[in-house]
Design a protein around this motif. Structure first.
Motif, PDB file in Angstrom:
ATOM      1  N   UNK A   1       3.354 -79.118 103.021  1.00 50.87           N
ATOM      2  CA  UNK A   1       3.426 -79.505 101.602  1.00 50.87           C
ATOM      3  C   UNK A   1       4.453 -78.661 100.853  1.00 50.87           C
ATOM      4  N   UNK A   2       4.488 -77.366 101.139  1.00 48.39           N
ATOM      5  CA  UNK A   2       5.441 -76.480 100.463  1.00 48.39           C
ATOM      6  C   UNK A   2       6.877 -76.881 100.776  1.00 48.39           C
ATOM      7  N   UNK A   3       7.141 -77.198 102.032  1.00 45.75           N
ATOM      8  CA  UNK A   3       8.498 -77.601 102.420  1.00 45.75           C
ATOM      9  C   UNK A   3       8.863 -78.922 101.744  1.00 45.75           C
ATOM     10  N   UNK A   4       7.952 -79.880 101.770  1.00 43.25           N
ATOM     11  CA  UNK A   4       8.213 -81.166 101.106  1.00 43.25           C
ATOM     12  C   UNK A   4       8.486 -80.968  99.621  1.00 43.25           C
ATOM     13  N   UNK A   5       7.711 -80.126  98.982  1.00 41.90           N
ATOM     14  CA  UNK A   5       7.884 -79.872  97.553  1.00 41.90           C
ATOM     15  C   UNK A   5       9.248 -79.255  97.276  1.00 41.90           C
ATOM     16  N   UNK A   6       9.602 -78.230  98.032  1.00 40.94           N
ATOM     17  CA  UNK A   6      10.881 -77.547  97.803  1.00 40.94           C
ATOM     18  C   UNK A   6      12.076 -78.423  98.152  1.00 40.94           C
ATOM     19  N   UNK A   7      11.948 -79.249  99.202  1.00 39.29           N
ATOM     20  CA  UNK A   7      13.042 -80.138  99.588  1.00 39.29           C
ATOM     21  C   UNK A   7      13.131 -81.348  98.664  1.00 39.29           C
ATOM     22  N   UNK A   8      12.047 -81.621  97.921  1.00 42.09           N
ATOM     23  CA  UNK A   8      12.037 -82.738  96.995  1.00 42.09           C
ATOM     24  C   UNK A   8      11.975 -84.099  97.648  1.00 42.09           C
ATOM     25  N   UNK A   9      11.385 -84.149  98.845  1.00 43.96           N
ATOM     26  CA  UNK A   9      11.285 -85.417  99.582  1.00 43.96           C
ATOM     27  C   UNK A   9      10.231 -85.290 100.664  1.00 43.96           C
ATOM     28  N   UNK A  10       9.827 -86.442 101.203  1.00 41.73           N
ATOM     29  CA  UNK A  10       8.916 -86.437 102.348  1.00 41.73           C
ATOM     30  C   UNK A  10       9.666 -85.988 103.589  1.00 41.73           C
ATOM     31  N   UNK A  11       8.956 -85.334 104.491  1.00 44.56           N
ATOM     32  CA  UNK A  11       9.549 -84.913 105.761  1.00 44.56           C
ATOM     33  C   UNK A  11       9.569 -86.088 106.735  1.00 44.56           C
TER      34      UNK A  11
ATOM     35  N   UNK B   1      15.658 -71.759 100.051  1.00 42.16           N
ATOM     36  CA  UNK B   1      15.692 -72.283  98.685  1.00 42.16           C
ATOM     37  C   UNK B   1      16.539 -71.386  97.785  1.00 42.16           C
ATOM     38  N   UNK B   2      16.400 -70.082  97.927  1.00 39.32           N
ATOM     39  CA  UNK B   2      17.201 -69.164  97.120  1.00 39.32           C
ATOM     40  C   UNK B   2      18.692 -69.338  97.366  1.00 39.32           C
ATOM     41  N   UNK B   3      19.049 -69.829  98.550  1.00 43.02           N
ATOM     42  CA  UNK B   3      20.452 -70.074  98.897  1.00 43.02           C
ATOM     43  C   UNK B   3      20.840 -71.541  98.696  1.00 43.02           C
ATOM     44  N   UNK B   4      19.909 -72.324  98.150  1.00 44.18           N
ATOM     45  CA  UNK B   4      20.138 -73.755  97.880  1.00 44.18           C
ATOM     46  C   UNK B   4      20.492 -74.529  99.149  1.00 44.18           C
ATOM     47  N   UNK B   5      19.840 -74.176 100.249  1.00 40.94           N
ATOM     48  CA  UNK B   5      20.025 -74.874 101.518  1.00 40.94           C
ATOM     49  C   UNK B   5      18.682 -75.502 101.878  1.00 40.94           C
ATOM     50  N   UNK B   6      18.609 -76.817 101.759  1.00 35.43           N
ATOM     51  CA  UNK B   6      17.340 -77.522 101.905  1.00 35.43           C
ATOM     52  C   UNK B   6      17.290 -78.287 103.219  1.00 35.43           C
TER      53      UNK B   6
END
Length: 86
Positions: free
Chosen positions: A5-15, A45-50
């Protein structure tokens, strides 16, 4: 699971199914702690690499340096920022 869930939230999309499989391998084959994966996510995320490839490189870098624990007092933990830059 919380990490998915955390990864999906940070990436802004479903995995994708392939991404979900990759994350599962981090747990099942590489035996990473959820907290360590979350710190790798934070670094990405801090490096804006999603993407998971970048996260995987962070995790591999930490593993090569024998940084495996995310708790206070470990070499991987720094308040407010994950250490062990990729």
């Amino acid at each position: 699971q919380k990490v998915f869930r955390a990864i999906q939230t940070e990436f802004g999309r479903d995995l994708s199914p392939i991404e979900m499989e990759s994350i599962s391998k981090w747990f099942d084959e590489d035996h990473y702690e959820p907290e360590v994966i979350e710190l790798a996510l934070r670094e990405a995320v801090l490096r804006h690499v999603y993407n998971l490839t970048y996260m995987d490189r962070i995790l591999l870098n930490w593993q090569k340096r024998n940084l495996k624990t995310a708790g206070p007092g470990s070499r991987l933990f720094l308040p407010g920022r994950a250490s062990g830059n990729a």
